[in-house]
Design a protein around this motif. Structure first.
Motif, short mmCIF file in Angstrom:
data_model
loop_
_atom_site.label_atom_id
_atom_site.label_comp_id
_atom_site.label_asym_id
_atom_site.label_seq_id
_atom_site.Cartn_x
_atom_site.Cartn_y
_atom_site.Cartn_z
N ARG A 111 0.91 -0.98 0.36
CA ARG A 111 0.42 -0.12 -0.01
C ARG A 111 0.83 1.50 -0.05
NH1 ARG A 111 -3.65 -2.54 -2.34
NH2 ARG A 111 -4.53 -3.36 -1.50
N ALA A 112 1.79 0.90 -0.03
CA ALA A 112 3.02 2.64 0.20
C ALA A 112 4.44 2.00 -0.94
CB ALA A 112 2.88 2.52 1.06
N MET A 113 4.33 3.32 -1.77
CA MET A 113 6.10 3.44 -1.98
C MET A 113 6.85 4.73 -1.63
SD MET A 113 5.32 3.23 -6.23
CE MET A 113 4.24 3.41 -6.80
N PHE A 114 8.08 4.29 -1.58
CA PHE A 114 8.90 5.08 -0.57
C PHE A 114 10.24 4.88 -2.03
CE2 PHE A 114 6.70 3.61 2.20
CZ PHE A 114 6.49 5.04 3.16
N LEU A 115 9.97 6.46 -2.35
CA LEU A 115 11.55 6.69 -3.45
C LEU A 115 12.61 7.45 -2.74
CD1 LEU A 115 8.93 7.00 -6.65
CD2 LEU A 115 9.80 5.16 -6.03
N LEU A 116 13.95 7.33 -3.52
CA LEU A 116 14.77 7.85 -3.21
C LEU A 116 15.70 8.61 -4.72
CD1 LEU A 116 16.57 9.39 -1.00
CD2 LEU A 116 18.29 6.97 -1.20
N THR A 117 15.56 10.33 -4.36
CA THR A 117 16.32 10.86 -5.44
C THR A 117 16.85 11.84 -5.40
OG1 THR A 117 15.93 11.11 -7.82
CG2 THR A 117 14.09 11.75 -6.21
N GLY A 118 17.15 12.70 -5.87
CA GLY A 118 17.81 14.08 -5.89
C GLY A 118 17.20 14.83 -6.06
N LYS A 119 16.52 16.32 -5.43
CA LYS A 119 16.29 17.15 -5.75
C LYS A 119 16.37 17.90 -7.04
CE LYS A 119 14.06 18.16 -1.47
NZ LYS A 119 14.06 19.52 -0.39
N SER A 120 17.25 17.84 -8.00
CA SER A 120 18.34 18.77 -9.56
C SER A 120 18.25 17.38 -9.89
CB SER A 120 19.88 19.54 -8.20
OG SER A 120 20.72 17.96 -8.21
N VAL A 121 16.99 16.40 -9.93
CA VAL A 121 17.60 15.62 -11.10
C VAL A 121 16.29 15.72 -11.16
CG1 VAL A 121 19.59 14.16 -10.10
CG2 VAL A 121 17.22 13.82 -9.85
N PRO A 122 15.80 14.95 -13.08
CA PRO A 122 14.40 15.35 -13.98
C PRO A 122 13.46 13.77 -13.22
CG PRO A 122 16.51 14.71 -15.75
CD PRO A 122 16.99 14.86 -13.85
#
Length: 48
Positions: A14-25
């Motif tokens: 019931r949930a997805m957690f993602l990790l990414t940088g703020k300055s990437v597409p």
């Protein structure tokens, strides 16, 4: 993204957690698809 969400819901996830940088597409891509930043979480990194 819809297919991933459908698969997860069918498998009782019931949930997805993602990790990414703020300055990437990917940042804007995730926001466009309804993800929101978690104000009570933090990701840490340390360059060595």
């Amino acid at each position: 993204m819809n297919a991933v969400e459908e698969y997860l819901m069918k498998n009782d996830i019931r949930a997805m957690f993602l990790l990414t940088g703020k300055s990437v597409p990917a940042y804007d891509f995730y926001k466009k698809h309804g993800f929101s930043e978690q104000e009570n979480s933090a990701a840490f990194a340390k360059r060595l």
